[in-house]
Design a protein around this motif. Sequence first.
Motif, PDB file in Angstrom:
ATOM      1  N   ASP A   7      27.873   6.850  71.104  1.00 56.40           N
ATOM      2  CA  ASP A   7      26.931   7.892  71.514  1.00 56.40           C
ATOM      3  C   ASP A   7      27.516   8.798  72.596  1.00 56.40           C
ATOM      4  OD1 ASP A   7      26.963   6.058  73.563  1.00 56.40           O
ATOM      5  OD2 ASP A   7      24.781   6.007  73.836  1.00 56.40           O
ATOM      6  N   GLU A   8      28.846   8.702  72.782  1.00 55.04           N
ATOM      7  CA  GLU A   8      29.520   9.505  73.806  1.00 55.04           C
ATOM      8  C   GLU A   8      30.532  10.464  73.186  1.00 55.04           C
ATOM      9  OE1 GLU A   8      29.383   6.338  77.554  1.00 55.04           O
ATOM     10  OE2 GLU A   8      31.298   6.845  76.613  1.00 55.04           O
ATOM     11  N   ILE A   9      30.672  11.623  73.824  1.00 52.50           N
ATOM     12  CA  ILE A   9      31.728  12.582  73.472  1.00 52.50           C
ATOM     13  C   ILE A   9      32.552  12.800  74.732  1.00 52.50           C
ATOM     14  CG2 ILE A   9      32.239  14.942  72.754  1.00 52.50           C
ATOM     15  CD1 ILE A   9      29.631  14.910  71.172  1.00 52.50           C
ATOM     16  N   GLY A  10      33.833  12.490  74.622  1.00 51.11           N
ATOM     17  CA  GLY A  10      34.706  12.565  75.794  1.00 51.11           C
ATOM     18  C   GLY A  10      35.336  13.929  75.962  1.00 51.11           C
ATOM     19  N   ILE A  11      35.349  14.414  77.207  1.00 50.93           N
ATOM     20  CA  ILE A  11      35.966  15.718  77.493  1.00 50.93           C
ATOM     21  C   ILE A  11      37.001  15.625  78.620  1.00 50.93           C
ATOM     22  CG2 ILE A  11      33.958  16.998  76.694  1.00 50.93           C
ATOM     23  CD1 ILE A  11      33.238  17.500  79.663  1.00 50.93           C
ATOM     24  N   TYR A 248      26.087  15.961  66.116  1.00 53.20           N
ATOM     25  CA  TYR A 248      25.558  14.660  66.541  1.00 53.20           C
ATOM     26  C   TYR A 248      24.032  14.700  66.634  1.00 53.20           C
ATOM     27  CZ  TYR A 248      25.004  10.255  69.009  1.00 53.20           C
ATOM     28  OH  TYR A 248      24.630   8.961  69.353  1.00 53.20           O
ATOM     29  N   GLU A 249      23.528  15.773  67.250  1.00 54.73           N
ATOM     30  CA  GLU A 249      22.077  15.903  67.435  1.00 54.73           C
ATOM     31  C   GLU A 249      21.364  15.999  66.080  1.00 54.73           C
ATOM     32  OE1 GLU A 249      19.092  18.398  70.422  1.00 54.73           O
ATOM     33  OE2 GLU A 249      21.231  18.902  70.287  1.00 54.73           O
ATOM     34  N   LYS A 250      21.953  16.707  65.136  1.00 54.15           N
ATOM     35  CA  LYS A 250      21.372  16.854  63.802  1.00 54.15           C
ATOM     36  C   LYS A 250      21.337  15.509  63.064  1.00 54.15           C
ATOM     37  CE  LYS A 250      22.047  19.352  59.430  1.00 54.15           C
ATOM     38  NZ  LYS A 250      22.915  20.327  58.711  1.00 54.15           N
ATOM     39  N   GLN A 251      22.419  14.730  63.198  1.00 52.65           N
ATOM     40  CA  GLN A 251      22.500  13.460  62.479  1.00 52.65           C
ATOM     41  C   GLN A 251      21.667  12.357  63.119  1.00 52.65           C
ATOM     42  OE1 GLN A 251      26.658  12.373  62.062  1.00 52.65           O
ATOM     43  NE2 GLN A 251      26.780  13.369  60.060  1.00 52.65           N
ATOM     44  N   HIS A 253      19.271  12.806  65.849  1.00 49.84           N
ATOM     45  CA  HIS A 253      18.004  13.228  66.450  1.00 49.84           C
ATOM     46  C   HIS A 253      17.927  12.931  67.944  1.00 49.84           C
ATOM     47  CE1 HIS A 253      16.913  13.770  62.276  1.00 49.84           C
ATOM     48  NE2 HIS A 253      17.098  12.468  62.046  1.00 49.84           N
ATOM     49  N   GLU A 254      19.055  12.980  68.588  1.00 48.55           N
ATOM     50  CA  GLU A 254      19.134  12.850  70.039  1.00 48.55           C
ATOM     51  C   GLU A 254      20.449  13.448  70.515  1.00 48.55           C
ATOM     52  OE1 GLU A 254      19.039   8.754  71.110  1.00 48.55           O
ATOM     53  OE2 GLU A 254      20.932   8.269  70.122  1.00 48.55           O
ATOM     54  N   LYS A 255      20.504  13.801  71.785  1.00 53.61           N
ATOM     55  CA  LYS A 255      21.725  14.399  72.322  1.00 53.61           C
ATOM     56  C   LYS A 255      22.748  13.309  72.652  1.00 53.61           C
ATOM     57  CE  LYS A 255      19.722  18.579  74.410  1.00 53.61           C
ATOM     58  NZ  LYS A 255      20.532  19.522  73.593  1.00 53.61           N
ATOM     59  N   PRO A 256      24.034  13.566  72.416  1.00 53.95           N
ATOM     60  CA  PRO A 256      25.065  12.608  72.832  1.00 53.95           C
ATOM     61  C   PRO A 256      25.314  12.722  74.336  1.00 53.95           C
ATOM     62  CG  PRO A 256      26.098  14.558  71.942  1.00 53.95           C
ATOM     63  CD  PRO A 256      24.609  14.752  71.779  1.00 53.95           C
ATOM     64  N   LYS A 257      25.932  11.712  74.888  1.00 54.47           N
ATOM     65  CA  LYS A 257      26.355  11.768  76.282  1.00 54.47           C
ATOM     66  C   LYS A 257      27.725  12.448  76.347  1.00 54.47           C
ATOM     67  CE  LYS A 257      24.120   7.304  77.009  1.00 54.47           C
ATOM     68  NZ  LYS A 257      24.366   5.849  77.222  1.00 54.47           N
ATOM     69  N   VAL A 258      27.844  13.464  77.154  1.00 57.06           N
ATOM     70  CA  VAL A 258      29.123  14.157  77.339  1.00 57.06           C
ATOM     71  C   VAL A 258      29.755  13.598  78.607  1.00 57.06           C
ATOM     72  CG1 VAL A 258      30.260  16.383  77.673  1.00 57.06           C
ATOM     73  CG2 VAL A 258      28.267  16.204  76.162  1.00 57.06           C
ATOM     74  N   VAL A 259      30.919  12.949  78.462  1.00 57.07           N
ATOM     75  CA  VAL A 259      31.484  12.165  79.561  1.00 57.07           C
ATOM     76  C   VAL A 259      32.989  12.408  79.710  1.00 57.07           C
ATOM     77  CG1 VAL A 259      29.767  10.341  79.218  1.00 57.07           C
ATOM     78  CG2 VAL A 259      31.990  10.172  78.079  1.00 57.07           C
ATOM     79  N   ALA A 301      31.123   1.911  63.053  1.00 60.37           N
ATOM     80  CA  ALA A 301      32.201   2.548  62.297  1.00 60.37           C
ATOM     81  C   ALA A 301      31.639   3.400  61.163  1.00 60.37           C
ATOM     82  CB  ALA A 301      33.160   1.489  61.752  1.00 60.37           C
ATOM     83  N   GLN A 302      30.551   2.933  60.549  1.00 63.76           N
ATOM     84  CA  GLN A 302      29.908   3.711  59.480  1.00 63.76           C
ATOM     85  C   GLN A 302      29.306   5.004  60.048  1.00 63.76           C
ATOM     86  OE1 GLN A 302      27.277   0.582  58.220  1.00 63.76           O
ATOM     87  NE2 GLN A 302      28.645  -0.106  56.589  1.00 63.76           N
ATOM     88  N   LYS A 303      28.665   4.886  61.184  1.00 63.74           N
ATOM     89  CA  LYS A 303      28.092   6.056  61.860  1.00 63.74           C
ATOM     90  C   LYS A 303      29.198   7.045  62.230  1.00 63.74           C
ATOM     91  CE  LYS A 303      25.758   7.239  66.220  1.00 63.74           C
ATOM     92  NZ  LYS A 303      25.150   6.684  67.461  1.00 63.74           N
ATOM     93  N   PHE A 304      30.299   6.506  62.736  1.00 65.06           N
ATOM     94  CA  PHE A 304      31.447   7.314  63.142  1.00 65.06           C
ATOM     95  C   PHE A 304      32.027   8.089  61.951  1.00 65.06           C
ATOM     96  CE2 PHE A 304      36.161   6.978  63.061  1.00 65.06           C
ATOM     97  CZ  PHE A 304      36.487   7.915  64.028  1.00 65.06           C
TER      98      PHE A 304
END
Length: 318
Positions: A7-11, A248-251, A253-259, A301-304
């Motif tokens: 549920d995280e997107i790394g920047i 991510y939000e479309k799939q 239905h919530e915002k990912p954590k940007v970290v 892994a399936q979600k990914f």
Amino acid sequence: MDTEEDDEIGIGCAGGIDVTANRSYNEEETPEGSVGYSITVKGLNGGHSGMDIHKGLGNANKIMNRLLFDAFENFGLQVSEINGGSLRNAIPRESVAKVIVAGMYDEAYVFDMQEIINDIKTEFKTTEPNLTIEIVKCDLPKKVMDLGVQEGIIRSIYAAHNGVYRMSADMEDLVETSNNVARIIIKDGEITIGCLTRSSVETSKFDLANALRSAFELMGCEVEFSGSYPGWTPNSKSEILDVLVGVYEKQNHEKPKVVACHAGLECGILGTNYPDMDMISFGPTIHGAHSPDERASISSAQKFWKFVLEILANIPVK
């Protein structure tokens, strides 16, 4: 694709540098009338020396050194050998030492050590409930360390910083700089101590590395810096970040954590060589990274995988 929570997107990420201290020492014949003991520290959680460094987990090398320091101060304990830790990127789970004490201190040494063991277990009762420290008699070692070198190395390891050094002032709850006293080998007249220092700020990385270097050089070690790799500076205005957040939000239905993370990612090296490249990091959920308990979530892994396919379908072609 190297982020460990789905549920995280790394920047952004930390860079790192290996700090290695070496020196030789003279071995001495074990004094007559001595008693041999084996000390074992085990049962610690271990874990990733970046992602888990803020959790207050026990470091087997530092715990072992604490036991040796006290016994040397009070009973003249002498070290024959130490083998602690494993990889630099793993918080040490185990350490084993072979030592001697004079026979006249035998009972007093064991009694005093049990009190210290109880204190350490109390300190770590929440984070390390399975911590075990064993002190048992063993065959008497034939050789021990020169006392002058032994005193210096025990004090240097005590002084060497382990854990979080500085938190980020720019991103909430992000560790900026840390160190892991990862590996200690003392045997057959040779000392090797390996650390991994991490930071998302290059100057802070070398500040801590130089502090470690100073601690070990003060007792006569030669200290080498190697394997330095850069961090990855966060870009909150990244175009691909916008794409991933939307998908991510479309799939889900919530915002990912940007970290940003306190670990080394290939993005740091890529960004150094291709400074204009727009990058992002994401991945399935992984637990126990860099430990024998490492495992990946199958459902994650399936979600990914679905996420990957949708991202590729939505990346603008220029």
